[in-house]
Design an enzyme around this catalytic site. Structure first.
Site, mmCIF file in Angstrom:
data_model
loop_
_atom_site.group_PDB
_atom_site.id
_atom_site.type_symbol
_atom_site.label_atom_id
_atom_site.label_comp_id
_atom_site.label_asym_id
_atom_site.label_seq_id
_atom_site.Cartn_x
_atom_site.Cartn_y
_atom_site.Cartn_z
ATOM 1 N N PHE A 135 10.493 -30.346 25.909
ATOM 2 C CA PHE A 135 9.313 -30.462 26.845
ATOM 3 C C PHE A 135 9.497 -29.666 28.283
ATOM 4 O O PHE A 135 10.450 -29.843 28.644
ATOM 5 C CB PHE A 135 9.375 -32.325 27.160
ATOM 6 N N ASP A 143 16.453 -36.730 25.040
ATOM 7 C CA ASP A 143 15.127 -37.060 25.802
ATOM 8 C C ASP A 143 14.428 -37.749 24.760
ATOM 9 O O ASP A 143 14.114 -37.372 23.861
ATOM 10 C CB ASP A 143 14.169 -35.886 26.446
ATOM 11 N N TYR A 160 6.045 -45.509 30.000
ATOM 12 C CA TYR A 160 4.453 -45.611 30.016
ATOM 13 C C TYR A 160 3.851 -44.902 28.607
ATOM 14 O O TYR A 160 2.611 -44.993 28.677
ATOM 15 C CB TYR A 160 4.207 -44.864 31.355
ATOM 16 N N LYS A 161 4.813 -44.561 27.847
ATOM 17 C CA LYS A 161 4.243 -44.177 26.592
ATOM 18 C C LYS A 161 4.018 -45.330 25.478
ATOM 19 O O LYS A 161 3.442 -46.134 25.672
ATOM 20 C CB LYS A 161 5.246 -42.784 26.054
ATOM 21 N N ARG A 220 -3.371 -33.993 19.168
ATOM 22 C CA ARG A 220 -2.340 -35.198 18.790
ATOM 23 C C ARG A 220 -3.179 -36.384 18.475
ATOM 24 O O ARG A 220 -3.690 -36.888 19.647
ATOM 25 C CB ARG A 220 -1.173 -35.188 19.914
#
Ligand code: PLP
Length: 420
Positions: free
Chosen positions: A127, A205, A230-231, A380
């Protein structure tokens, strides 16, 4: 073999034991297919009530007394709940800062613990924030980063990473556990073992793993981890992140940002820093209490639903999506950019096409389908089994077929909007 008509999807929803959880979320547009992948989870209704309560009663009436009445304990208490999703002990997880900042803290702490070693191993599909932070650390500390390159964006070669690790010189191996583009998942146990064999520490991560797949940090003997709330945890925009430090490492590792929230007797207000003898030492400053307490409602919902149940539904929905892709979209040259094997795939499916960015826009603007786009060509589709219906998966693929059939994407420009 799934059937491709809507009735089939609706029948699956009708007998889905998790279906009732959808009602826990604020869904104002019933036609919208929200399959963002999953950069921001939906809003739990309980979060609205909780924020109102915290603002009106705790902040509004208790004022500074709120810190003694639960706020001070909240980061570790909530860490204890998240630990259940990670396969970790409650005293190993703390809610603090952002994922980026936690990554910075733990990467530096790991390097400090291996002072004579110079190598950091990561991979090219990491990421971006992780890569940027590592580049900064390497520059300021004079370390070398070795990037293991996968064959392509889908297949992650474990061998390439293991080969990159220099015995006696590698200090830190750090990887995004579920790749943010393809959704491919690393073998945590095997890679942790390989790093340990070389004397290195591993920092995972978990941003796209937590709440999306069951995790077994203790079982894999994982050293360090960070992740977003928050995902898949549906914690809300900018909700604080978490960090994990294995128990036996906690007093060995030092937080490079020596803030007062990591201090042993914080309110003694001593002049000199003395780190807490617990996970608390990895805290820094005053936590954002409104966001933190709002986020708890999302974590509670996942714990109530159960990670095993969520994973089973996620796999079934992803397999359904892939079956529809194969039947409807593959003929238009749309590729599957995620692993075909569900065992090594997280909870999103990436579909590729050279016009991916424009197809993504057509889906959002004309079809009321909200996936997201990650360059160069990944659309996605996030599956959040706590609220995604089989019907949603069906609509998403069916509407994308229309976009392809009618070439609805052709009228959109090639350039990128600011947030995808
Ligand atoms: C989303 C995400 C982040 C985001 O980090 P922030 O500090 O919250 O902006 C970091 N790492 C990964 C792997 C992510 O998916």
């Amino acid at each position: 073999m799934p059937s491709f008509d809507l009735q089939y999807a609706r029948a699956l929803d009708a007998r889905d034991p998790l279906a009732k959880f959808r009602d826990e979320f604020a869904i104002d547009d019933a036609d919208a297919i929200y399959m963002d992948g999953n950069s921001l989870g939906r809003l739990p209704k309980r979060a609205m009530a909780r924020v109102r309560e915290v603002v009106e009663n705790e902040w509004g009436k208790r004022l500074v007394r709120g810190w003694g009445e639960g706020w001070m304990d909240a980061p570790a208490r909530l860490g204890g709940k998240i630990a259940q999703l990670l396969g970790a002990q409650s005293a190993e997880v703390l809610v603090a800062d952002s994922t980026s900042v936690n990554f910075y803290k733990l990467a530096n702490a790991a390097l400090d613990a291996r002072p004579t070693r110079n190598q950091i191993v990561t991979e090219t599909v990491n990421f971006p924030t992780d890569s940027y932070i590592l580049q900064g650390i390497a520059r300021t500390r004079g370390k070398t980063i070795t990037y293991a390159a996968p064959q392509n964006d889908v297949a992650i070669s474990m061998d390439a990473i293991v080969h990159a690790i220099e015995k006696n010189n590698c200090a830190l191996v750090t990887l995004t556990h579920t790749a943010f583009k393809s959704g491919a998942v690393y073998d945590m146990r095997a890679l942790t073992q390989a790093a340990h064999d070389a004397g290195a520490l591993v920092l995972w991560d978990l941003s796209h793993s937590v709440g999306s797949i069951p995790l077994y940090l203790n079982d894999c003997n994982a050293d360090l981890a960070v992740g977003c709330t928050y995902k898949y945890l549906n914690g809300g925009p900018g909700a604080p992140a978490f960090l994990y430090v294995r128990r036996d490492l906690q007093n060995e590792l030092l937080n490079p940002i020596q803030g007062w929230f990591g201090q042993k007797n914080q309110f003694a207000m001593d002049f000199d820093y003395a780190p807490a003898q617990s996970i608390t030492r990895f805290g820094v400053g005053t936590p954002p209490m409104l966001s933190l307490l709002a986020m708890e409602t999302g974590v509670d919902l996942l714990l109530e639903a159960g990670m095993k149940n969520l994973r089973a539904k996620s796999i079934q929905q992803s397999e359904f999506l892939i079956a529809l892709w194969e039947e409807w979209l593959k003929p238009f040259g749309v590729t599957l950019n995620s692993p075909r094997d569900a065992n090594v795939r997280g909870s999103h499916v990436s579909l590729g096409h050279p016009d991916g960015l424009r197809i993504d826009r057509a889906l959002i603007e004309e079809m009321n389908v909200i996936p997201d786009f990650r360059p160069p060509d990944n659309i996605r589709f996030g599956i959040a089994p706590i609220y995604t219906r089989y019907e949603d998966v069906h609509h998403a693929m069916e509407r994308m077929r229309r976009v392809m059939q009618e070439q609805l994407y052709e009228k959109y420009p090639m350039e990128r909007p600011t947030v995808t």
